[in-house]
Motif scaffolding. Structure first.
Motif, PDB file in Angstrom:
ATOM      1  N   ILE A   9      -0.064 -10.287   0.771  1.00 23.02           N
ATOM      2  CA  ILE A   9      -0.616  -9.551   0.418  1.00 23.02           C
ATOM      3  C   ILE A   9      -0.173 -10.053  -1.823  1.00 23.02           C
ATOM      4  N   HIS A  10      -1.766  -9.001  -2.021  1.00 26.83           N
ATOM      5  CA  HIS A  10      -1.535  -9.330  -3.948  1.00 26.83           C
ATOM      6  C   HIS A  10      -0.571  -7.895  -4.309  1.00 26.83           C
ATOM      7  N   TRP A  11       0.515  -7.597  -5.210  1.00 25.93           N
ATOM      8  CA  TRP A  11       1.323  -7.316  -4.636  1.00 25.93           C
ATOM      9  C   TRP A  11       0.989  -6.425  -6.557  1.00 25.93           C
ATOM     10  N   ARG A  12       0.112  -5.553  -6.806  1.00 27.85           N
ATOM     11  CA  ARG A  12      -0.175  -5.236  -7.745  1.00 27.85           C
ATOM     12  C   ARG A  12       0.890  -5.017  -8.334  1.00 27.85           C
ATOM     13  N   GLU A  14       4.173  -4.880  -9.250  1.00 27.19           N
ATOM     14  CA  GLU A  14       4.635  -5.933  -9.538  1.00 27.19           C
ATOM     15  C   GLU A  14       4.260  -7.270  -9.619  1.00 27.19           C
ATOM     16  N   ASN A  15       2.997  -7.204  -9.643  1.00 25.89           N
ATOM     17  CA  ASN A  15       2.500  -8.361 -10.248  1.00 25.89           C
ATOM     18  C   ASN A  15       2.861 -10.022  -9.204  1.00 25.89           C
ATOM     19  N   ARG A  16       2.982  -9.556  -8.029  1.00 23.09           N
ATOM     20  CA  ARG A  16       3.428 -11.160  -7.200  1.00 23.09           C
ATOM     21  C   ARG A  16       2.247 -10.983  -5.699  1.00 23.09           C
ATOM     22  N   THR A  17       2.543 -12.622  -5.007  1.00 24.37           N
ATOM     23  CA  THR A  17       1.407 -12.164  -3.987  1.00 24.37           C
ATOM     24  C   THR A  17       2.448 -13.676  -3.145  1.00 24.37           C
ATOM     25  N   ILE A  18       2.231 -12.523  -2.078  1.00 26.80           N
ATOM     26  CA  ILE A  18       3.503 -13.112  -1.193  1.00 26.80           C
ATOM     27  C   ILE A  18       2.858 -12.986   0.435  1.00 26.80           C
ATOM     28  N   SER A  50       1.497   5.366   1.264  1.00 25.39           N
ATOM     29  CA  SER A  50       2.545   4.863  -0.021  1.00 25.39           C
ATOM     30  C   SER A  50       2.236   2.919   0.096  1.00 25.39           C
ATOM     31  N   CYS A  51       1.775   2.863   1.510  1.00 25.60           N
ATOM     32  CA  CYS A  51       1.843   1.208   2.380  1.00 25.60           C
ATOM     33  C   CYS A  51       0.153   0.824   2.056  1.00 25.60           C
ATOM     34  N   ALA A  52      -1.022   1.771   1.200  1.00 25.18           N
ATOM     35  CA  ALA A  52      -2.028   1.210   1.342  1.00 25.18           C
ATOM     36  C   ALA A  52      -2.422   0.333   0.530  1.00 25.18           C
ATOM     37  N   VAL A  53      -3.539  -0.395   1.449  1.00 23.36           N
ATOM     38  CA  VAL A  53      -4.370  -1.266   1.038  1.00 23.36           C
ATOM     39  C   VAL A  53      -5.358  -1.671   0.517  1.00 23.36           C
ATOM     40  N   ARG A  54      -6.087  -2.658  -0.111  1.00 22.92           N
ATOM     41  CA  ARG A  54      -7.252  -2.909  -0.172  1.00 22.92           C
ATOM     42  C   ARG A  54      -7.880  -4.074   1.074  1.00 22.92           C
ATOM     43  N   VAL A  55      -8.662  -3.949   1.678  1.00 24.05           N
ATOM     44  CA  VAL A  55      -8.595  -5.156   2.540  1.00 24.05           C
ATOM     45  C   VAL A  55      -9.463  -6.712   1.341  1.00 24.05           C
ATOM     46  N   LEU A  56      -9.154  -7.879   1.278  1.00 28.82           N
ATOM     47  CA  LEU A  56      -9.834  -8.527   0.271  1.00 28.82           C
ATOM     48  C   LEU A  56     -10.534  -9.300   1.050  1.00 28.82           C
ATOM     49  N   ASP A  57     -10.189  -9.876   2.607  1.00 31.46           N
ATOM     50  CA  ASP A  57     -10.644 -11.214   2.648  1.00 31.46           C
ATOM     51  C   ASP A  57     -10.142 -10.308   4.551  1.00 31.46           C
ATOM     52  N   PRO A  88      -6.451 -14.599   9.523  1.00 30.10           N
ATOM     53  CA  PRO A  88      -6.101 -14.480   9.309  1.00 30.10           C
ATOM     54  C   PRO A  88      -6.478 -13.027   7.593  1.00 30.10           C
ATOM     55  N   LEU A  89      -5.436 -12.759   7.115  1.00 27.36           N
ATOM     56  CA  LEU A  89      -5.784 -11.834   5.874  1.00 27.36           C
ATOM     57  C   LEU A  89      -5.278 -11.929   4.287  1.00 27.36           C
ATOM     58  N   GLU A  90      -5.972 -11.397   3.659  1.00 27.68           N
ATOM     59  CA  GLU A  90      -5.665 -11.234   2.332  1.00 27.68           C
ATOM     60  C   GLU A  90      -5.990  -9.252   2.138  1.00 27.68           C
ATOM     61  N   ALA A  91      -5.326  -8.877   0.722  1.00 24.47           N
ATOM     62  CA  ALA A  91      -4.909  -7.333   0.917  1.00 24.47           C
ATOM     63  C   ALA A  91      -4.346  -7.944  -0.657  1.00 24.47           C
ATOM     64  N   GLU A  92      -4.702  -5.769  -1.216  1.00 26.92           N
ATOM     65  CA  GLU A  92      -4.286  -6.127  -2.324  1.00 26.92           C
ATOM     66  C   GLU A  92      -3.503  -4.683  -2.173  1.00 26.92           C
ATOM     67  N   THR A  93      -2.113  -3.849  -2.893  1.00 28.15           N
ATOM     68  CA  THR A  93      -1.377  -3.152  -2.829  1.00 28.15           C
ATOM     69  C   THR A  93      -2.433  -2.376  -3.900  1.00 28.15           C
ATOM     70  N   GLN A  94      -2.526  -1.033  -3.318  1.00 33.60           N
ATOM     71  CA  GLN A  94      -3.292  -0.250  -4.259  1.00 33.60           C
ATOM     72  C   GLN A  94      -2.456   1.126  -4.988  1.00 33.60           C
ATOM     73  N   ASP A  95      -2.527   2.022  -5.666  1.00 31.77           N
ATOM     74  CA  ASP A  95      -1.875   3.195  -6.598  1.00 31.77           C
ATOM     75  C   ASP A  95      -2.185   4.128  -5.310  1.00 31.77           C
ATOM     76  N   GLU A  96      -0.392   4.458  -5.112  1.00 35.64           N
ATOM     77  CA  GLU A  96      -0.268   4.978  -3.954  1.00 35.64           C
ATOM     78  C   GLU A  96      -0.985   6.652  -4.389  1.00 35.64           C
ATOM     79  N   ASP A  97      -1.842   7.364  -5.201  1.00 36.92           N
ATOM     80  CA  ASP A  97      -1.893   8.719  -5.976  1.00 36.92           C
ATOM     81  C   ASP A  97      -3.923   8.597  -5.710  1.00 36.92           C
TER      82      ASP A  97
END
Length: 122
Positions: A9-12, A14-18, A50-57, A88-97
């Motif tokens: 998960i790329h937590w945009r 927080e500028n972190r990847t977990i 609140s926990c929305a992501v966009r799947v990258l892979d 396997p999954l790669e995703a990034e968090t989205q802006d809730e609004d």
């Protein structure tokens, strides 16, 4: 023993990847919490964004995601609170609004909400 899948998960915000290995069928959000990396959430029911992501892979099983239309799911959006690891999954968090607006904006964006009372009584 169930297979485990690498979830990144790329937590945009927080500028972190977990990354963690998540047992197949387990909720991703809950597994990350148990492994010491809580991610953003609110309802845990798949009803909000609140926990929305966009799947990258990869892909997820999120049949419980009531808070996302089929169209948004086809566009790659997911809700981690009800997303189960299926591979396997790669995703990034989205802006809730932003996701909320994509999901619900067409219903609420048609002018101001009024109570039905005369303006001087609102």
């Amino acid at each position: 023993m169930r297979p485990r899948h690498r979830i990144t998960i790329h937590w945009r915000q927080e500028n972190r990847t977990i990354s963690h290995d998540v047992p197949e069928g387990d909720y991703i959000l809950r597994s990350f919490e148990l492994q010491g990396d809580p991610l953003p959430f609110s309802c845990r029911n798949g009803c909000c964004t609140s926990c929305a992501v966009r799947v990258l892979d990869g892909s997820i099983d999120q049949r419980e995601a009531m808070g996302l239309s089929r169209e948004l799911r086809r566009q790659g959006y997911g809700l981690l609170c009800v997303a189960r690891a299926t591979g396997p999954l790669e995703a990034e968090t989205q802006d809730e609004d932003e996701v909320y607006e994509l999901q619900f904006g067409r219903h609420f964006g048609r002018g101001s909400v009024r109570s039905g009372l005369p303006l001087d009584e609102e």
